[in-house]
Structure formats: C-alpha cells, structure tokens
Design a protein around this motif. Structure first.
Motif, PDB file in Angstrom:
ATOM      1  N   VAL A 121      12.734  -1.070   2.585  1.00 18.71           N
ATOM      2  CA  VAL A 121      11.188  -0.944   1.485  1.00 18.71           C
ATOM      3  C   VAL A 121       9.717  -2.789   1.784  1.00 18.71           C
ATOM      4  O   VAL A 121      10.284  -3.485   2.617  1.00 18.71           O
ATOM      5  CB  VAL A 121      12.356  -2.314   0.480  1.00 18.71           C
ATOM      6  N   SER A 122       8.887  -2.554   1.418  1.00 16.33           N
ATOM      7  CA  SER A 122       7.574  -2.889   1.772  1.00 16.33           C
ATOM      8  C   SER A 122       7.177  -3.576  -0.281  1.00 16.33           C
ATOM      9  O   SER A 122       6.516  -2.509  -0.691  1.00 16.33           O
ATOM     10  CB  SER A 122       6.913  -2.291   1.927  1.00 16.33           C
ATOM     11  N   VAL A 123       7.027  -4.579   0.637  1.00 17.67           N
ATOM     12  CA  VAL A 123       6.201  -5.754  -1.165  1.00 17.67           C
ATOM     13  C   VAL A 123       4.507  -5.409  -0.414  1.00 17.67           C
ATOM     14  O   VAL A 123       5.148  -6.947   1.020  1.00 17.67           O
ATOM     15  CB  VAL A 123       6.800  -6.749  -1.099  1.00 17.67           C
ATOM     16  N   SER A 124       4.112  -5.573  -1.129  1.00 14.52           N
ATOM     17  CA  SER A 124       2.624  -6.027  -0.961  1.00 14.52           C
ATOM     18  C   SER A 124       1.894  -6.703  -1.708  1.00 14.52           C
ATOM     19  O   SER A 124       1.905  -5.915  -2.798  1.00 14.52           O
ATOM     20  CB  SER A 124       1.528  -4.308  -1.307  1.00 14.52           C
ATOM     21  N   VAL A 125       1.505  -7.825  -1.224  1.00 12.04           N
ATOM     22  CA  VAL A 125       1.083  -8.639  -3.111  1.00 12.04           C
ATOM     23  C   VAL A 125      -0.377  -8.882  -2.472  1.00 12.04           C
ATOM     24  O   VAL A 125      -0.857  -8.443  -1.559  1.00 12.04           O
ATOM     25  CB  VAL A 125       1.310  -9.864  -2.311  1.00 12.04           C
ATOM     26  N   LEU A 126      -1.200  -8.186  -3.799  1.00 19.98           N
ATOM     27  CA  LEU A 126      -2.447  -7.951  -3.415  1.00 19.98           C
ATOM     28  C   LEU A 126      -3.137  -9.194  -3.984  1.00 19.98           C
ATOM     29  O   LEU A 126      -2.904 -10.231  -4.778  1.00 19.98           O
ATOM     30  CB  LEU A 126      -2.895  -6.895  -5.565  1.00 19.98           C
ATOM     31  N   THR A 127      -4.540  -9.141  -3.591  1.00 22.42           N
ATOM     32  CA  THR A 127      -5.872 -10.945  -3.597  1.00 22.42           C
ATOM     33  C   THR A 127      -6.520 -10.146  -5.026  1.00 22.42           C
ATOM     34  O   THR A 127      -6.326  -8.538  -5.571  1.00 22.42           O
ATOM     35  CB  THR A 127      -6.714 -10.824  -3.337  1.00 22.42           C
ATOM     36  N   PRO A 128      -6.887 -11.092  -5.996  1.00 15.33           N
ATOM     37  CA  PRO A 128      -7.244 -10.116  -6.524  1.00 15.33           C
ATOM     38  C   PRO A 128      -8.915  -9.628  -6.545  1.00 15.33           C
ATOM     39  O   PRO A 128      -9.968  -9.116  -5.185  1.00 15.33           O
ATOM     40  CB  PRO A 128      -8.478 -11.141  -7.595  1.00 15.33           C
ATOM     41  N   ALA A 129      -8.636  -7.956  -7.151  1.00 11.90           N
ATOM     42  CA  ALA A 129      -9.989  -7.379  -7.182  1.00 11.90           C
ATOM     43  C   ALA A 129     -10.730  -7.297  -7.548  1.00 11.90           C
ATOM     44  O   ALA A 129     -11.632  -8.365  -8.480  1.00 11.90           O
ATOM     45  CB  ALA A 129      -9.265  -5.918  -8.361  1.00 11.90           C
ATOM     46  N   VAL A 130     -11.778  -7.286  -6.789  1.00 15.35           N
ATOM     47  CA  VAL A 130     -13.440  -8.267  -7.109  1.00 15.35           C
ATOM     48  C   VAL A 130     -14.544  -6.591  -7.383  1.00 15.35           C
ATOM     49  O   VAL A 130     -14.145  -5.582  -6.390  1.00 15.35           O
ATOM     50  CB  VAL A 130     -13.950  -8.705  -5.716  1.00 15.35           C
TER      51      VAL A 130
END
Length: 535
Positions: free
Chosen positions: A416-425
């Motif tokens: 299981v991988s969890v990838s937290v996103l930074t705001p898209a610009v």
C-alpha cells in the motif's frame, strides 16, 4: 427557453437564456403573492421545529412533491440552511429525471431559472470547470424543460437563501458511483450546500408505505447505499451517490422528518412517502486550506516551512504521520474486503495535521512483482486528508475499473502506497518542445487538459510514473493517451499543471496472512507492517 436579462449576484453568472417555470400553478401557487404567503407559512413552521443551536448541514435530502403534499417537510430542510444565508453562495440541487430518458447526468444551459418570485441565477462557470472531463455529464435542456423535481424547491431557496446561485443537475440512467464523483467534484467549502431531491415509496397503501419508508429511513441513517432502489425512492441513484460520499467523508445523519401524502393532503389507499435528512460535516466550520502542504501547517512549528516550501511542508507531514497514513489506507481497503463498504472515521481521534484539507492517491501493488493492483486519488484538497486517504484505500481496491475487487486472499501479498500531493500550479509553456524541456523526470506529477470537440480531455500522472516511463517524450505521449488525446497532440489551448508528491509505502499484512485486522485507527502506536518512507 426564453432569453431575458438575468440579475447578477453569483460568481460566473452572466445575462443569458432563462428557463421559464414549468409547474407554477400545479405543484405550487402560480401567483407571486399567494406563493410568497404559502412558503412563508411553511417556513415559519419549519423554523419552529429547528433547535436554537442546530448546526447548518452540508447536505440535505428533501422531497419534491407538490407543496400541499410535501412542502412543509421540505421547509424544515430549508429552515436548517437559513441561518447560513450570508455564508451560502451556491446550492447544488440534484434529483432524478422523471420525463425525459437519457444516460448520464444533465446540466442546464440556462443562465437563470424563473419562478413567480423572480429569477435564480445559475453558476455555470464554477460548475463546468469542476465537472469538465467527468464522463456522462452534459448540458441537456430538454430534460430540464418540464421536470418538476428541482423547480419545486426554488421558492424555498429564494425565500431562505437570497442571492445564492443554483447548480441544477438531473440524473438519468447512471450509477451511484458516477453521482458520488460529481458531488465530490462540487463539494467545495462551507459556502456551498448540496440538496438531493427525492420522494420515497410510491402508490402503496398507508400502512405498507409507512413500513417500507421506515426501512429506507434506517438505511439512509446508516449510510447504507446497498438497499435503496427505485421502489424505495424515486431518487435512489442521487440518494445512494450522496450516501456513499457521506460515508467516505464521515458525515453524521440527522432525520428531520418522515411522512406521506396520507398524512398531509391525500387519501390513504394510494400514498407517496416523503422524508428529509440533514448531513453534517464534522469539519464543516473549519476554514478550507488550499493544498496538502497546508495540512502540515496545522502542526506547530511546521507552518513557516509549509508556507515557504510546500514540498518541504508536505514531506514533514508525511514523515511525522507515515504510520497513520498507511493505517488509514489499509484500513479502508480491509474494511471493504470484510464488509463490502467503506468505513467511517471519528476525526476527533485523528492528529490535527490529518484533519486539515489534503489530497492524496492510494496505490496498491503486488509485493511479489510490483505490478499495479489499483490506484485512485484526489487532485484537489476538498476534505480532511485523513478522510481522503481512508476513502481512497477503499476506492483503490473496489472502484478502479481496470481491476476486479480485491479479495481477502490477496491482502497478505499487497503493498500500500500513500502519496500526498502538493498544490498543483500552472506551468505556462509555449509549445510541446518547451514543455518537454521543462519537465522534471522523477519530480513532477503532471496534469494536462485540452478542449476538443466541445469536451474537456484531462489526464494526470503521478511522479511515480517516471519509474516506468523515464523518458520525457514517452511520459508525455502516454499522458496524452490517458487524456484521450493523440500521443503527438498539441494546440494553443493546452493547459499544463504540475505538482509533487511525498509518500510512504508499506506491506501492512506482511507475515500476518489475510486476517490481520488492520483498522482505520491512527493512534501513535499504529502498526503498518514493513514501512518505507518515500518522501
């Protein structure tokens, strides 16, 4: 549809065509003065039933029969929204199509809808931007022209919420998952409320109606979308879509009332049932913070780093809460395997950083060969990060259409991988060559959009995709294909955004078999199997 000036009062609304009233004089009074008196009387009773400290709901279910039959119960729902009159700027109103058959979900092409009380502006630009690229959503004015299930609510909206704009949606032949996706795209912050329009059972005798509607009410209050069909509610598809989303978001349900036409203005041998419910968001009054990096800012000492460097703030968040993130994702998946539905979550038990809005992807792979087994996530931070991760743990195992549902026997062999996103610009580029030169292999996640043939095509790749497609030209070609565009496509209207992720990967069931009992609890001692930070 006629064309007439539309009063301003909502973002994105401009003068344009007006949908005239279709049921004035039938479902409600056609005379403005009489309608105003009727609605005022029903709302007065609704206000009397409202507790002094009653919270304003994020969503409601309300009936759509003629005012004489179900108007008093609908008024209870609108009375609960009225205290937020100054805050609420937008009403997403969704209900079932009764008159025109079609597949999918229908938008209105009007700039406003009219009743004897005046015009209600539509927030077209806001809605279309958020729904762009969602399959099956299209403007279908013919479906709206004679439909009653949305229009019957407008006099209450006009009387209680003033200048709030309208986003009307009709559901044709569609799946609840599609409705849930649309509602999630339109969820937004505390300035937006969702109203699902539905009656309950139809044309049973009084006692059978009461019995069936009691079962439907119990299912709604348990957030159980598996048992409500067209015999239980004419708006079963939008109701079930809301229920699945409410469960994923951890909403609390409150019954506002239950009755039928035999209780109000009709005979008891052939009645229609009505119900109203309020759905409360535990974080409904929390200020929305754009982007996952802001979640890190909710932890003391991390705010400055998150503001100065969103990637660094997201990295600090993931490192501090790696085990909790894995436990949330794994708990969502395992609960789905055991119980066939997504779990709920008590946000009071979640660290503050994970209660702030955030966006994440959950990816499932086979530990033996690293082959993909499911991947679903969010691009925008529209709900608490903990709820986003929990929901997508379930979604990756059960709602990725490329794969069959995950089984209990598979759990022990899954990563299981969890990838937290930074705001898209936004990434302004001159042309395809310019974009290829500015892509950062191994770093950038990319979102590409373009409008082709009147439809928005959109594709997203996480930074992890660089591991399989390390060449920028190949990466871009596959991204174009994912967006439904030719691999070599380019036009002046192409829009590109980029983001980064910080993640963690684990084998939660390693060495424990399929029955490990991983749950969504996120205390400091949460176990996560073999844990590897990828921040």
């Amino acid at each position: 549809m006629t064309t007439a000036p539309v009063a301003s009062g909502a973002s994105g609304v401009a003068p344009g065509p007006v949908r005239p009233p279709a049921i004035a004089g039938a479902f409600y009074a056609g005379d403005a003065a009489a309608l105003r008196r009727d609605v005022a009387a029903m709302l007065e009773a609704g206000r009397a039933a409202r507790a002094a400290e009653a919270p304003v709901p994020k969503a409601v279910i309300a009936p759509h029969a003629g005012h004489v039959y179900s108007g008093a119960l609908a008024a209870r729902a609108y009375a609960r929204l009225e205290p937020a009159r100054e805050r609420l700027r937008r009403v997403v109103l969704i209900g079932p199509a009764h008159r025109v058959p079609f597949h999918g979900i229908a938008l209105s092409g009007a700039a406003a809808w009219r009743t004897p009380l005046g015009d209600v502006p539509l927030d077209q630009a806001w809605a279309r931007e958020r729904l762009a690229g969602i399959a099956g959503v299209a403007v279908r004015d013919e479906a709206h022209a004679a439909e009653h299930c949305l229009e019957v609510h407008l006099p209450f909206l006009q009387a209680t919420l003033g200048d709030a704009a309208l986003v009307p949606l009709l559901v044709g032949r569609a799946e609840p998952a599609q409705v849930a996706r649309v509602l999630e795209a339109l969820w937004d912050g505390p300035e937006t409320v969702l109203i699902v329009s539905s009656d309950l059972s139809h044309f049973l005798d009084y006692d059978r109606c009461c019995s069936r509607d009691a079962g439907t009410a119990a299912a709604i209050e348990a957030l159980d979308s598996a048992v409500i069909g067209p015999h239980e509610a004419c708006g079963c598809t939008p109701v079930n879509g809301l229920l699945s989303l409410a469960r994923a978001r951890g909403l609390r349900v409150e019954r506002l009332g239950l009755c039928n036409s035999g209780d109000t203005a009709g005979p008891r041998d052939r009645v229609v049932g009505y119900g109203a419910w309020a759905f409360h968001d535990p974080d409904g009054d929390r200020a929305r913070v754009p982007g996952a990096a802001a979640a890190a800012a909710s932890e003391p000492g991390d705010a400055a780093a998150a503001h100065a460097d969103p990637a660094a703030g997201t990295e600090a968040l993931v490192r501090a809460h790696a085990a909790a993130l894995i436990r949330l994702a794994a708990g969502g998946l395992e609960h789905g395997v055991r119980h066939g539905r997504a779990p709920g979550l008590d946000l009071d038990q979640v660290p503050a950083a994970l209660r702030a809005p955030g966006a994440a992807f959950v990816t499932l792979t086979r530990a033996a060969d690293d082959r993909l087994r499911g991947c679903i996530g969010s691009v925008e931070a529209a709900r608490p990060l903990a709820l986003d991760v929990l929901a997508h743990g379930y979604n990756a195992g059960f709602r990725d259409g490329r794969f069959p549902p995950v089984t209990a026997e598979e759990l022990a062999g899954l990563c299981v991988s969890v990838s937290v996103l930074t705001p898209a610009v936004a990434l302004p580029v001159a042309d395809r060559t310019d974009l290829l030169g500015r892509m950062r292999p191994g770093v950038d996640g990319l979102i590409i959009e373009d409008r082709v043939g009147g439809q928005v095509r959109r594709g997203l790749f996480l930074p992890q995709v660089w591991e399989q497609l390390p060449d920028p030209a190949l990466f871009l070609a596959h991204l174009m294909r994912k967006a439904g565009l030719p691999e070599t496509h380019w036009s002046a209207s192409v829009r590109v955004s980029r983001f980064e992720t910080r993640g963690v990967k684990a084998t939660p069931w390693a060495g424990s078999g399929a029955g490990s009992g991983v749950g969504p609890g996120v205390g400091s001692g949460a176990g996560s199997g073999a844990l590897k930070a990828t921040a």
